[in-house]
Enzyme design. Structure first.
Site, PDB file in Angstrom:
ATOM      1  N   TYR A 228      -0.318  13.812  23.377  1.00  0.00           N
ATOM      2  CA  TYR A 228      -0.159  13.950  24.822  1.00  0.00           C
ATOM      3  C   TYR A 228      -1.466  13.653  25.556  1.00  0.00           C
ATOM      4  O   TYR A 228      -1.464  13.065  26.644  1.00  0.00           O
ATOM      5  CB  TYR A 228       0.332  15.359  25.167  1.00  0.00           C
ATOM      6  CG  TYR A 228       1.642  15.744  24.523  1.00  0.00           C
ATOM      7  CD1 TYR A 228       2.625  14.787  24.269  1.00  0.00           C
ATOM      8  CD2 TYR A 228       1.914  17.064  24.172  1.00  0.00           C
ATOM      9  CE1 TYR A 228       3.826  15.138  23.685  1.00  0.00           C
ATOM     10  CE2 TYR A 228       3.115  17.428  23.595  1.00  0.00           C
ATOM     11  CZ  TYR A 228       4.068  16.461  23.346  1.00  0.00           C
ATOM     12  OH  TYR A 228       5.259  16.809  22.764  1.00  0.00           O
TER      13      TYR A 228
ATOM     14  N   LYS B  78      12.773  21.754  34.247  1.00  0.00           N
ATOM     15  CA  LYS B  78      13.065  23.166  34.510  1.00  0.00           C
ATOM     16  C   LYS B  78      13.326  23.905  33.193  1.00  0.00           C
ATOM     17  O   LYS B  78      13.710  23.268  32.216  1.00  0.00           O
ATOM     18  CB  LYS B  78      14.239  23.304  35.486  1.00  0.00           C
ATOM     19  CG  LYS B  78      15.544  22.644  34.997  1.00  0.00           C
ATOM     20  CD  LYS B  78      16.307  23.511  34.023  1.00  0.00           C
ATOM     21  CE  LYS B  78      17.187  22.695  33.145  1.00  0.00           C
ATOM     22  NZ  LYS B  78      17.465  23.367  31.846  1.00  0.00           N
TER      23      LYS B  78
ATOM     24  N   HIS C   1       5.422  23.974  29.127  1.00  0.00           N
ATOM     25  CA  HIS C   1       5.421  23.373  30.463  1.00  0.00           C
ATOM     26  C   HIS C   1       4.134  23.665  31.236  1.00  0.00           C
ATOM     27  O   HIS C   1       3.536  22.765  31.821  1.00  0.00           O
ATOM     28  CB  HIS C   1       6.622  23.861  31.273  1.00  0.00           C
ATOM     29  CG  HIS C   1       7.916  23.283  30.832  1.00  0.00           C
ATOM     30  ND1 HIS C   1       9.123  23.625  31.406  1.00  0.00           N
ATOM     31  CD2 HIS C   1       8.206  22.369  29.871  1.00  0.00           C
ATOM     32  CE1 HIS C   1      10.093  22.963  30.801  1.00  0.00           C
ATOM     33  NE2 HIS C   1       9.558  22.204  29.867  1.00  0.00           N
TER      34      HIS C   1
ATOM     35  N   ARG D 115      16.489  25.221  18.588  1.00  0.00           N
ATOM     36  CA  ARG D 115      15.556  25.523  19.681  1.00  0.00           C
ATOM     37  C   ARG D 115      16.161  26.506  20.679  1.00  0.00           C
ATOM     38  O   ARG D 115      15.453  27.231  21.362  1.00  0.00           O
ATOM     39  CB  ARG D 115      15.143  24.242  20.411  1.00  0.00           C
ATOM     40  CG  ARG D 115      16.221  23.646  21.288  1.00  0.00           C
ATOM     41  CD  ARG D 115      15.684  22.698  22.338  1.00  0.00           C
ATOM     42  NE  ARG D 115      16.766  22.244  23.190  1.00  0.00           N
ATOM     43  CZ  ARG D 115      17.184  22.899  24.265  1.00  0.00           C
ATOM     44  NH1 ARG D 115      16.614  24.030  24.607  1.00  0.00           N
ATOM     45  NH2 ARG D 115      18.179  22.422  24.990  1.00  0.00           N
TER      46      ARG D 115
ATOM     47  N   ASP E  13      17.528  28.371  29.428  1.00  0.00           N
ATOM     48  CA  ASP E  13      18.006  27.012  29.192  1.00  0.00           C
ATOM     49  C   ASP E  13      19.039  26.583  30.229  1.00  0.00           C
ATOM     50  O   ASP E  13      18.932  25.498  30.797  1.00  0.00           O
ATOM     51  CB  ASP E  13      18.599  26.908  27.787  1.00  0.00           C
ATOM     52  CG  ASP E  13      18.607  25.483  27.277  1.00  0.00           C
ATOM     53  OD1 ASP E  13      17.527  24.873  27.231  1.00  0.00           O
ATOM     54  OD2 ASP E  13      19.686  24.966  26.936  1.00  0.00           O
TER      55      ASP E  13
ATOM     56  N   SER F 244       4.515  11.295  22.245  1.00  0.00           N
ATOM     57  CA  SER F 244       5.086  12.310  21.368  1.00  0.00           C
ATOM     58  C   SER F 244       3.979  12.742  20.425  1.00  0.00           C
ATOM     59  O   SER F 244       2.962  12.050  20.270  1.00  0.00           O
ATOM     60  CB  SER F 244       6.262  11.737  20.579  1.00  0.00           C
ATOM     61  OG  SER F 244       6.677  12.632  19.566  1.00  0.00           O
ATOM     62  N   ARG F 245       4.163  13.891  19.779  1.00  0.00           N
ATOM     63  CA  ARG F 245       3.188  14.287  18.766  1.00  0.00           C
ATOM     64  C   ARG F 245       3.390  13.489  17.475  1.00  0.00           C
ATOM     65  O   ARG F 245       2.617  13.606  16.541  1.00  0.00           O
ATOM     66  CB  ARG F 245       3.293  15.790  18.509  1.00  0.00           C
ATOM     67  CG  ARG F 245       2.713  16.623  19.650  1.00  0.00           C
ATOM     68  CD  ARG F 245       2.944  18.098  19.473  1.00  0.00           C
ATOM     69  NE  ARG F 245       4.352  18.444  19.562  1.00  0.00           N
ATOM     70  CZ  ARG F 245       4.811  19.691  19.611  1.00  0.00           C
ATOM     71  NH1 ARG F 245       3.965  20.696  19.567  1.00  0.00           N
ATOM     72  NH2 ARG F 245       6.099  19.937  19.691  1.00  0.00           N
TER      73      ARG F 245
END
Length: 325
Positions: free
Chosen positions: A60, A99, A81, A167, A180, A38-39
């Site tokens: 990452y 996806k 992505h 988001r 989404d 994770s960041r």
């Protein structure tokens, strides 16, 4: 790859979907969660502790450079992505990317080219394709059980209570119902009927520019599909495939179904096909089968399938005027 050794997974991006995926990963005997990133290092460590994962990274890149990891699951928001997948492939990692595989066709094409250049496995994480019910339904269709398919109807809709600062409406993250959840009905129509001749679509939008609900008609030579996605209202979450000799209902929630119903005239037969875990386990098994066979793509959901689908999505975006920076 040696099928006597456990395949070591890394997870990039540790949100809700990553949590569900990690739970299903524990159900696969040949899988091992080796590292997560994770960041935020604290978040990564918390996730790692929850799943008894030995390594947690606060970036990452650190995970990309971990030589002990075989394959990465990219579970970050849509907008990242392509960049993360390409970087992972260039670091000699196999990749399962959530996806939609990317926000547009050109990014997807570059991802596929990179996988081929580095001879690494790449698959879009369209878990519904590997759902036991969906796989059997496709077989029934291909075997002619319902005759020639004339109509596909599918939706995916639920109420998002707080659309502000979410988001789902953040255009920088690839927000909107189409990207989404609308990709699921489009996936089913493509799986059954292929690439449409024409597309008609309309949307209602949030102030950010994200589509809140989208309705789509796909026109084929002798068939149609009517599809819908929404953050404003809920739906039946049932899919129907109708042919000249019968129809098949994929029972709710169709994209993670545990049963389907075959209908011919007055005859109805409900067939139960329980999934393993949440359902992500089946795509994990497909990844393992491909890695053991030294394949860089799945025959069930190939690079071309991902390219075809994102092109359809891109065409819908053009119809509705959904533009990302």
């Amino acid at each position: 790859m040696d099928n006597n050794k456990k395949i070591k997974w890394g997870i990039v991006g540790l949100g809700r979907i990553a949590d569900e995926f990690a739970k299903d990963l524990q159900l696969i005997e040949s899988a091992e969660l080796s590292a997560v990133a994770s960041r935020n290092l604290e978040k990564a460590q918390e996730f790692a502790n929850k799943f008894q994962c030995p390594k947690a990274y606060g970036s990452y890149d650190e995970l990309f450079q971990d030589d002990s990891v075989d394959i990465l699951y990219i579970a970050t928001p849509h907008d990242s992505h392509a960049e993360l997948t390409i970087k992972a492939l260039q670091n000699n990692k196999h990749v399962l990317c959530e996806k939609p595989i990317a926000l547009n066709y050109q990014d997807t094409l570059q991802m596929v080219k990179t996988a081929k250049e580095y001879n690494k496995f790449l698959m879009e994480a369209f878990w519904t394709r590997f759902n036991p019910s969906v796989k059997e339904v496709l077989q029934h269709v291909q075997n002619g059980f319902i005759g020639e398919v004339k109509y596909v109807n599918a939706d995916f809709a639920f109420v998002v209570e707080n659309l502000e600062g979410n988001r789902t409406t953040d255009m920088k993250l690839g927000g909107g119902s189409l990207m989404d959840i609308g990709v699921y009905p489009l996936f089913l129509a493509y799986l059954i009927l292929g690439i449409p001749k024409e597309i008609a679509a309309k949307s209602n939008f949030h102030a950010t520019g994200a589509d809140l609900q989208t309705s789509i008609i796909l026109q084929y030579e002798s068939a149609q599909a009517i599809l819908h996605s929404s953050f404003l209202s809920s739906s039946n979450h049932k899919a129907t495939i109708s042919g000249t000799q019968g129809r098949i209902n994929i029972n709710p929630q169709w994209y993670m179904a545990e049963s389907y119903t075959l209908i011919q005239g007055e005859d109805k037969e409900k067939i139960k096909r329980p999934k393993l875990g949440k359902g992500y386990a089946h795509e994990i098994e497909e990844c393992h089968a491909c890695l053991w066979s030294d394949k860089i793509e799945s025959e069930l959901w190939s690079h071309q399938n991902s390219l075809d689908l994102i092109k359809i999505v891109e065409d819908v975006r053009e119809q509705i005027g959904l533009v990302y920076s």
